[in-house]
Design a protein around this motif. Structure first.
Motif, PDB file in Angstrom:
ATOM      1  N   ARG A 132      -6.570  -1.856  -4.396  1.00 44.11           N
ATOM      2  CA  ARG A 132      -7.619  -1.567  -3.415  1.00 44.11           C
ATOM      3  C   ARG A 132      -7.640  -2.614  -2.307  1.00 44.11           C
ATOM      4  O   ARG A 132      -7.832  -2.285  -1.122  1.00 44.11           O
ATOM      5  N   LEU A 133      -7.435  -3.873  -2.696  1.00 46.26           N
ATOM      6  CA  LEU A 133      -7.446  -4.952  -1.707  1.00 46.26           C
ATOM      7  C   LEU A 133      -6.341  -4.773  -0.679  1.00 46.26           C
ATOM      8  O   LEU A 133      -6.598  -4.844   0.541  1.00 46.26           O
ATOM      9  N   ALA A 181       0.826  -1.201   0.000  1.00 45.07           N
ATOM     10  CA  ALA A 181       0.000   0.000   0.000  1.00 45.07           C
ATOM     11  C   ALA A 181       0.865   1.258   0.000  1.00 45.07           C
ATOM     12  O   ALA A 181       0.563   2.240  -0.688  1.00 45.07           O
ATOM     13  N   LEU A 189      -5.019  -1.041   6.049  1.00 49.03           N
ATOM     14  CA  LEU A 189      -5.774  -0.216   6.998  1.00 49.03           C
ATOM     15  C   LEU A 189      -6.397  -1.071   8.095  1.00 49.03           C
ATOM     16  O   LEU A 189      -6.358  -0.705   9.281  1.00 49.03           O
ATOM     17  N   LEU A 190      -6.952  -2.221   7.706  1.00 50.48           N
ATOM     18  CA  LEU A 190      -7.517  -3.125   8.703  1.00 50.48           C
ATOM     19  C   LEU A 190      -6.432  -3.629   9.647  1.00 50.48           C
ATOM     20  O   LEU A 190      -6.637  -3.679  10.878  1.00 50.48           O
ATOM     21  N   THR A 218      -4.611  -2.091   0.034  1.00 47.49           N
ATOM     22  CA  THR A 218      -4.813  -0.874   0.812  1.00 47.49           C
ATOM     23  C   THR A 218      -5.808  -1.124   1.933  1.00 47.49           C
ATOM     24  O   THR A 218      -5.597  -0.729   3.090  1.00 47.49           O
ATOM     25  N   GLY A 219      -6.902  -1.822   1.612  1.00 49.88           N
ATOM     26  CA  GLY A 219      -7.884  -2.161   2.639  1.00 49.88           C
ATOM     27  C   GLY A 219      -7.313  -3.071   3.711  1.00 49.88           C
ATOM     28  O   GLY A 219      -7.558  -2.867   4.909  1.00 49.88           O
ATOM     29  N   LEU A 220      -6.529  -4.076   3.293  1.00 48.65           N
ATOM     30  CA  LEU A 220      -5.898  -4.974   4.261  1.00 48.65           C
ATOM     31  C   LEU A 220      -4.947  -4.226   5.180  1.00 48.65           C
ATOM     32  O   LEU A 220      -4.888  -4.483   6.385  1.00 48.65           O
ATOM     33  N   TRP A 276      -8.147  -3.504  -8.724  1.00 48.91           N
ATOM     34  CA  TRP A 276      -8.637  -4.178  -7.521  1.00 48.91           C
ATOM     35  C   TRP A 276      -7.536  -4.705  -6.606  1.00 48.91           C
ATOM     36  O   TRP A 276      -7.693  -4.647  -5.370  1.00 48.91           O
TER      37      TRP A 276
END
Length: 555
Positions: free
Chosen positions: A507-508, A144, A514-515, A510-512, A504
């Motif tokens: 995005r995946l 990310a 942040l989580l 980046t989401g991981l 995608w």
């Protein structure tokens, strides 16, 4: 501990002992920090060696593992400092070519900004390290951060992504399946898994050591095995046709690293090379000229315009001209222009990612520098927005100009819109005596693999080449020479899995990331609270000192 030469009351004794423990602990922490900084420097240099010109790609996971080991078990800010040191060691050496070509001031400024992102990853280490399967979470953060720095600040700088090092390795064919972002993530997982395995031999390894070691090394081996499978069964797009393309490398008169020394001479070289091709009797489907083959507006400058028309008329097929086109008094466009022998100039592609402080000055209205190399940037280059391929001689062509090739969105979106062939127009004259041209050519070859397309590169004086969909260099011209490459290339309209995935994966991850930061932050805070509660309990339950006989109260 040696006996003190004089007696102390119990409270003073406790303070002295605590002071000695604090001093010893602080001295140990400094020693650990110094060792970690040295390890970070070594890791950054090893990662640099994975890229051109050394290009030992197998060092990628080693350098990444060194980052994880260097930041292991460090407090928040110290982990960030060590990560920053890693970034300095890596990026200052990775783009050392900028120091030699553009100038030391630009090199220091850009390298410093990029190194900060590795410091941010270091800050994340104490958080995500508290999660199960931390190599996966940390790899998501790394990926990310790579994506963020590739587009920000301003136009960003993608150089140094882990995937850019894998050309000519068994894992390169996997790019057609997972793309650059997926490749970088999996390489980071491999590196961090290696670090997790190595840590089982270090002090405070934790339990169960054997199981952790097996999972870490087993996971790394499994991922590498998956990455190598496409080398045995590569993804091959079906060819729907073919075309003959000529790439012209006109060369520069005078100094090989100064396009403006005689820019009219540069245009004349490309005109004469194209006329020479026509005189030889060869008729390709179209001709590709490089970026800056005209360094002035070809619509306004009569001499340049006449030269282009002369060349196009002689060859009798479209020529994709690289030109700087005026856009008012304050702006300029860096374009690839399809110049037809009958209809004249038509379809155009505009460079999407101009280089900050190289092709435009950010916030010029507030700060307009007039010194050094920045003095030469009199007008700002505007960014293009085109996502449709060019129509050249009936062929759908995805074009990119110079550094555009390092950005995921440029060619991917044009291929998704129907491009059958890739072209890159570049002017690497400023970098011709550096390793930048080798790094960019490696990235270009990887784009061919990722998209499953043939790719033609035209450079002013190097590196011009024709690349097959598997990354093989079919033909190339020697740098600093005048050359014309004429090759038959395949055309395809099929999309690779990587192209279908599009944005995608970014995005995946980046989401991981942040989580992972949120979950790691919760675990980090809970651990600190528990530690604080334990210390408070110890202080409250500390037994009072029993008075000595001579201190007993007199009854």
């Amino acid at each position: 501990m040696a006996a003190l030469p004089f007696p102390l009351c119990p409270s003073v004794s406790r303070r002295v002992l605590a002071g000695r423990r604090w001093f010893a602990g602080d001295h140990y922490a400094v020693s650990v920090l110094v060792a970690r900084i040295l390890l970070a420097v070594a890791g950054g240099l090893l990662l640099t060696a994975a890229f051109e010109p050394i290009a030992v790609a197998y060092l990628v996971p080693v350098g990444v593992a060194a980052f994880a080991l260097a930041t292991r078990d460090l407090p928040f800010w110290r982990a960030g400092l060590v990560g920053l040191v890693f970034g300095v060691a890596f990026y200052f050496t990775h783009i050392d070519w900028m120091r030699e070509s553009i100038g030391p001031d630009a090199w220091v400024a850009l390298s410093s900004i990029e190194a900060l992102f590795y410091g941010l990853v270091g800050l994340a280490v104490p958080l995500v390290r508290r999660l199960p399967a931390w190599p996966v979470w940390l790899a998501a953060v790394w990926t990310a951060a790579d994506g963020l720095r590739s587009g920000w600040p301003f136009s960003g700088m993608p150089w140094g992504r882990l995937a850019f090092a894998v050309v000519d390795t068994p894992v390169a064919p996997a790019l057609a399946y997972i793309g650059m972002t997926g490749m970088s993530f999996l390489l980071a997982v491999v590196g961090f898994s290696l670090a997790a395995g190595v840590e089982t031999w270090l002090p405070r390894a934790g339990a169960p050591v054997r199981r952790t070691r097996q999972l870490a090394f087993g996971g790394a081996v499994a991922i590498v095995a998956l990455l190598v499978i496409p080398a045995v069964a590569p993804y091959e797009t079906d060819m729907t046709g073919s075309a003959v393309v000529a790439a012209v490398q006109g060369n520069l008169p005078g100094p090989a690293n100064d396009i403006l020394y005689d820019h009219r001479g540069v245009t004349r070289n490309h005109v004469e090379a194209t006329i020479g091709l026509a005189d030889s009797g060869v008729r390709p489907d179209f001709v590709l000229w490089p970026e800056n083959s005209t360094a002035v507006d070809p619509f306004r400058d009569g001499e340049v315009n006449d030269g282009i028309r002369e060349a196009v008329t002689a060859i009798g097929v479209p020529v994709v001209v690289g030109g700087l086109v005026d856009d008012g008094q304050d702006h300029v466009l860096n374009q690839g222009i399809v110049w037809d022998p009958v209809a004249g100039p038509g379809d155009r592609y505009t460079k999407q990612h101009p280089v900050a402080y190289g092709e435009y000055i950010p916030f010029r209205r507030y700060w307009d520098p007039n010194f050094g190399a920045l003095r030469a940037i009199g007008r700002d280059m505007k960014s293009g927005t085109r996502t449709e391929p060019l129509r050249v001689a009936g062929i759908e062509v995805a074009d990119a100009i110079c550094f555009d090739v390092a950005y995921d969105d440029v060619m991917r979106e044009q291929v998704r819109a129907g491009a059958e062939l890739l072209t890159v127009q570049t002017s690497n004259a400023s970098f011709i005596f550096t390793t930048q041209i080798d790094q960019q050519f490696a990235i270009t070859r990887l784009r061919a693999i990722e998209s499953g397309r043939w790719l033609v590169v035209a450079a002013t004086n190097g590196i011009t080449g024709v690349i097959a969909p598997d990354g093989t260099v079919v033909a190339s011209a020697d740098p600093r020479t005048t050359a014309v490459l004429v090759e038959q290339v395949g055309l395809s309209s099929e999309l690779t899995p990587a192209t279908r995935l599009g944005v995608w994966p970014a995005r995946l991850f980046t989401g991981l990331s942040l989580l992972g930061l949120v979950l790691g932050g919760i675990a980090y805070r809970r651990q600190r609270d528990d530690a604080g509660s334990a210390r408070a309990t110890d202080d409250v339950s500390e037994p009072e000192a029993t008075p000595a006989p001579n201190e007993a109260p007199v009854g």
